[in-house]
Structure formats: C-alpha cells, structure tokens
Write a protein that holds these residues in place. Structure first.
Motif, short mmCIF file in Angstrom:
data_model
loop_
_atom_site.label_atom_id
_atom_site.label_comp_id
_atom_site.label_asym_id
_atom_site.label_seq_id
_atom_site.Cartn_x
_atom_site.Cartn_y
_atom_site.Cartn_z
N ASP A 25 0.81 -1.22 0.00
CA ASP A 25 0.00 0.00 0.00
C ASP A 25 0.85 1.27 0.00
O ASP A 25 0.36 2.33 -0.42
N THR A 26 2.11 1.18 0.48
CA THR A 26 2.91 2.40 0.64
C THR A 26 4.12 2.48 -0.28
O THR A 26 4.73 3.54 -0.41
N VAL A 27 4.49 1.36 -0.93
CA VAL A 27 5.77 1.32 -1.63
C VAL A 27 5.78 2.17 -2.90
O VAL A 27 6.83 2.70 -3.28
N GLU A 28 4.64 2.31 -3.56
CA GLU A 28 4.64 3.02 -4.85
C GLU A 28 5.14 4.46 -4.74
O GLU A 28 6.04 4.86 -5.49
N PRO A 29 4.60 5.29 -3.81
CA PRO A 29 5.14 6.65 -3.72
C PRO A 29 6.59 6.70 -3.26
O PRO A 29 7.34 7.60 -3.67
N ILE A 30 7.00 5.77 -2.41
CA ILE A 30 8.40 5.72 -1.97
C ILE A 30 9.31 5.46 -3.19
O ILE A 30 10.32 6.13 -3.39
N TRP A 31 8.93 4.50 -4.02
CA TRP A 31 9.72 4.15 -5.20
C TRP A 31 9.71 5.28 -6.23
O TRP A 31 10.74 5.60 -6.82
N GLU A 32 8.55 5.90 -6.44
CA GLU A 32 8.47 7.00 -7.40
C GLU A 32 9.34 8.17 -6.97
O GLU A 32 10.02 8.78 -7.79
N ASP A 33 9.32 8.48 -5.68
CA ASP A 33 10.15 9.58 -5.18
C ASP A 33 11.63 9.23 -5.30
O ASP A 33 12.46 10.08 -5.67
N PHE A 34 11.98 7.98 -5.03
CA PHE A 34 13.37 7.57 -5.06
C PHE A 34 13.93 7.53 -6.49
O PHE A 34 15.12 7.78 -6.70
N THR A 35 13.09 7.24 -7.45
CA THR A 35 13.55 7.13 -8.84
C THR A 35 13.28 8.39 -9.65
O THR A 35 13.60 8.43 -10.84
N ALA A 36 12.72 9.41 -9.03
CA ALA A 36 12.40 10.65 -9.77
C ALA A 36 13.67 11.35 -10.24
O ALA A 36 14.70 11.32 -9.59
#
Length: 318
Positions: free
Chosen positions: A307-318
């Motif tokens: 439920d939480t990993v998508e925004p973490i990953w998007e921010d990390f790979t931005a």
C-alpha cells in the motif's frame, strides 16, 4: 522435475546483498538449483521441463529466486512453511549471482526475487533497461566504518588506508560516514547513492582509499586501518560489532535506499501472490528470526508495504 539455472556466477555486491558460502556446500542450495557457468553476463538459460514449469501453472504456486545467504535464505524457508499452511506452494531457486535475479523476473520466468536493496535495484534498472519494482520491505542492513587497529576515527593516522565498497550502490556510504564524522569534506549536493571519491572536496589527513568487493570487507579489516562494511558481515566474521565500529550508519536518508525488498515485474504488486508473500515475510515468525540472528545485527522492517511502496519508489527514482 528439477530446474537448472546457468549463470555468470557474478558474486554479490551488495549488500548489496551478498552470498556467503557455495551451493555445493549448502543444504538449502541443494534443494534449490545449482548455479552453473555462463559464457557472457546478461545471457541466461533455463533448462527444465519447460518454461511453464519454471513459472508454475498452478495459481497457488509462487516462483522466487533468492540469494544464497542467511538473511535472505533462512527467512524464505520460514515463509515457505507459512505459505504452505495457507495452501500456497513457494518454489525457490537459490543463487550467488546478483545479475540474473532481476533479469529472469523482468522476463517473466519468476514471479519475484529477494536479494537486493532499492539503491541497487534502481541502478540495475538504469543500467539494463529493466523495470523491476519493489513490492515490500523485509530488512535493513546497517553498515559502518570498522577497524581492528584503531579505537576511534580521531585515532586514524595521516595516510591511513581505508577500504570502500567498489560497487556503485554502496561506494558512497563509507565516504558519507567519514564526512559526517568530520574527517572528509564532500559535495553535499550529491545523494549517498551517487557519491564517489570524485566528490571528495578535501581530504586533510590524506587517507588512501582502497576499493574492494563488499563481500570481502570483513576479511580485509586486518589488512587496512579501517574499512566500510555491513555490520552483519563483521559479525559473521567473528568480530564484535560494538567493539570494532568507529562509526555506525544512523541516517534515515540512508536507511531508505538500503532497505532490502522483495521485488517483481510491473503489476506484481497488485496480485494475490504478492499479498500472500508480504503477509508471510512481514510475519512475527520472520521478525523474530531477524531479532535472533547475530544478536539483532540486521533490522527487520515492514515500512514498505504493497500500500505504501509506490510513492516511496516513485520519489526515489524521480
């Protein structure tokens, strides 16, 4: 019918992630598939009853490729038992290679892998044109600067030899630790995952840096003044972590990139298989294993979830 994975045999970074031991000597490895030779990195072959077997036709079968190393392998065996109680079959392949686990997941040969932190996953995707994504977290492996020769950072002499990880994803961690301790000046605009010796602005004690395979870091400590290493590897080498640590990592900005995850191809996060794996890997039984292993040298974490990993990953790979 058994499957055989032939591989380049490239050994692990990582802590990236890291293998300890060989398939020939490991009972768990013998239950997995033997790692063979390969003519060139980036090419792989699965020999089996066919690709359908490798992936698994049964809806309740999950195929996983995992590093043959205790913090990855032992929890996975616990997960296998938990899943079996719920009617799932977890098929595991244990390898020492850190290249193919992402390749075979990206190409659909396996449902998921467990061998890497997200800094390595991001670098691998960039270098290889893959799009493997983290699904959820399992643990964070703290690192530090360790020494068998000196008692503090201040005791390091001029010209001291300091070992650093050669791999891109971990190289900057040691540099940042030394900078945080005030013995180096670095380009603060660089993320820890992008730091290298080129970003050292001032080295007042003329430290000599020696880049080594991260998996050899603990064994190299007797030969250098100090070295970057994972606390787990230091403990596994028989050294007392508290007594040999000059600095330990304690920075939330560093913790996130170096959190180890179960990963899959795009869309895997939305599957019932991913949900079943997360429930098992983030269970009390797995958490207890990490608390017991090497007196808690590794931190279990369930911070990343489906439920939480998508925004973490998007921010990390931005």
């Amino acid at each position: 019918m058994p499957r055989t994975l032939t591989s380049s045999g490239v050994s692990g970074a990582l802590g990236l992630t890291g293998a300890t031991g060989s398939l020939a000597s490991s009972p768990l490895g013998r239950r997995g598939l033997l790692l063979g030779g390969l003519a060139a990195v980036g090419t792989f072959t699965l020999t089996s009853c066919g690709l359908a077997d490798a992936v698994g036709d049964d809806d309740r079968t999950i195929s996983m490729i995992v590093t043959e190393s205790a913090p990855f392998q032992d929890p996975t065996e616990i997960v296998k038992d938990i899943l079996a109680e719920d009617g799932w079959e977890l098929e595991t392949t244990y390898v020492t290679d850190i290249i193919q686990p992402n390749q075979v997941v990206a190409q659909g040969e396996y449902d998921a892998n467990f061998f890497q932190h997200i800094a390595y996953l991001r670098q691998f995707n960039q270098d290889n044109g893959t799009d493997v994504e983290p699904a959820f977290s399992v643990y964070y492996a703290p690192s530090g600067i360790f020494s068998l020769q000196h008692d503090s950072i201040e005791d390091l002499p001029d010209g001291a030899q300091i070992a650093l990880a050669v791999d891109t994803a971990n190289n900057g961690r040691g540099i940042k630790l030394l900078a945080d301790a005030g013995v180096l000046e670095i380009d603060e605009s660089k993320e820890v995952t992008e730091l290298s010796q080129r970003d050292i602005i001032d080295n007042p004690k003329d430290f000599e840096f020696i880049e080594i395979d991260q998996q050899s870091a603990a064994q190299t400590l007797p030969d250098v003044d100090a070295g970057f290493a994972f606390a787990r590897l230091v403990a596994e080498a028989g050294h007392d972590v508290a007594e040999t640590a000059l600095i330990l990592e304690d920075d939330e900005d560093v913790r996130i990139p170096f959190t180890c995850v179960v990963a899959g191809a795009p869309g895997f996060q939305d599957t019932e298989k991913a949900a079943a794996l997360q429930e098992a890997f983030q269970s009390e039984e797995v958490q207890q294993w990490f608390e017991d292993y090497l007196d808690g040298a590794i931190d279990f974490t369930d911070e990343f979830t489906l439920d939480t990993v998508e925004p973490i990953w998007e921010d990390f790979t931005a």
